[in-house]
Design an enzyme around this catalytic site. Sequence first.
Site, PDB file in Angstrom:
ATOM      1  N   SER A  49       0.805  -1.224   0.000  1.00 14.01           N
ATOM      2  CA  SER A  49       0.000   0.000   0.000  1.00 14.01           C
ATOM      3  C   SER A  49       0.839   1.277   0.000  1.00 14.01           C
ATOM      4  O   SER A  49       0.319   2.345  -0.314  1.00 14.01           O
ATOM      5  CB  SER A  49      -0.953   0.007   1.203  1.00 14.01           C
ATOM      6  OG  SER A  49      -0.243  -0.162   2.420  1.00 14.01           O
ATOM      7  N   ASP A 328      -3.358   8.252   7.767  1.00 13.74           N
ATOM      8  CA  ASP A 328      -4.536   7.497   8.212  1.00 13.74           C
ATOM      9  C   ASP A 328      -4.250   6.500   9.330  1.00 13.74           C
ATOM     10  O   ASP A 328      -5.095   5.666   9.642  1.00 13.74           O
ATOM     11  CB  ASP A 328      -5.175   6.773   7.024  1.00 13.74           C
ATOM     12  CG  ASP A 328      -4.220   5.765   6.372  1.00 13.74           C
ATOM     13  OD1 ASP A 328      -3.099   5.587   6.890  1.00 13.74           O
ATOM     14  OD2 ASP A 328      -4.595   5.167   5.346  1.00 13.74           O
ATOM     15  N   HIS A 331      -0.332   4.934   6.841  1.00 12.76           N
ATOM     16  CA  HIS A 331       0.293   5.478   5.638  1.00 12.76           C
ATOM     17  C   HIS A 331       0.638   6.952   5.815  1.00 12.76           C
ATOM     18  O   HIS A 331       0.106   7.626   6.698  1.00 12.76           O
ATOM     19  CB  HIS A 331      -0.644   5.274   4.442  1.00 12.76           C
ATOM     20  CG  HIS A 331      -1.118   3.858   4.314  1.00 12.76           C
ATOM     21  ND1 HIS A 331      -2.364   3.447   4.767  1.00 12.76           N
ATOM     22  CD2 HIS A 331      -0.500   2.754   3.829  1.00 12.76           C
ATOM     23  CE1 HIS A 331      -2.498   2.150   4.539  1.00 12.76           C
ATOM     24  NE2 HIS A 331      -1.379   1.701   3.989  1.00 12.76           N
TER      25      HIS A 331
END
Length: 365
Positions: A49, A328, A331
Amino acid sequence: MANSRRCAVCPLFLLIVMVLLGFPPLTPLAAAPALPRGCFSKIFAFGDSYTDTGNTDSMTGPSAFQSVSNLPYGETFFHRPTNRYSDGRLVVDFLAQALGHPLLPPYLHSKELDRENGANFAYAGSTALDYEFYVKNNVTFDLTNTSLQTQLHWFSSFLESSGGRAVDVGSALFWSPTPPSEPSRLRTPPTFSSKGAKYIVVQGLPLLGCLPLTMFLAPNDARDQFGCVKNGNARAYEHNSLLLTKIQALRAANPDAVIVFADYANAHRRILEHSQLFGFEEPISTCCGSGGPQNFDIAATCGSGETSMVTSQKAKACANPRASIIWDGVHFTEAMNNALWGLFSGEGYCSPTLDALFIKKRCTH
């Protein structure tokens, strides 16, 4: 118990054992240097991610962050969600722009014409080990069934279906972060040498103990001077140390290739130590969160619309994401990704430096 599935992805960040690397000398913050444009015919990116530019979405990504398709994701740069796990661009986006390339399209959601300058195969939630390993060993936390091997399979399919045109892999740049895995089973990072790749950057892990998710899961563990979980950071360093050992062996076996290690953990630490110099006011608190410690609750994450049982608040973005490191809970903000890129490209946090790639390829500024 309704949120147990959300929490199930979290041990992915906590599977690694301890060792400490030395820190590069600190120097004043400098602007990222200009890189030679047009040096590489294509860029191919792999990973999780931290690098995924849209292969996953809210329906297919990790269960703890199933709202990446919703605002406020993407609000800072794109002004809309792009299925990047940030408010804007990622490190790989800054890499592409610095080399004069368009932003890399996600392989699973792009057409052949869009891939003239390369493609991004990174998939959020990917593991370094194959998914079958976790099934066989009855590891029950939720994962996507995608690994780096899956991404390499997609890459092979891309090469086979390139419209009859040969793809000059030897002139391309490969960016390959390696997701966390069990150190004793850490595999050699993908080198793509069988495909003829010569220019490769392998990105290590950041300071896992400084992520609000880790602090949420280990509220009583010992903390360091930044307020981060000591054990989480030690595990990240151990992972990176093992990874670097693998890279050194690959260099010896592939003398014609340049394999660069991007030292994510020490770059992250440098920024924490000089957060104000980098313009950050919130070094470990989540920008897009629902209140509570570090402004993070796994049951009410960014963009989810869920209400925290602890704070009775829904997650919302902070007023100034550029002043925050964490977006978040796991990240980074675009501002942090930009700062990391500056350290990778010109501040000695790549070994060898990125210049080694350009010298080998005989590019000039």
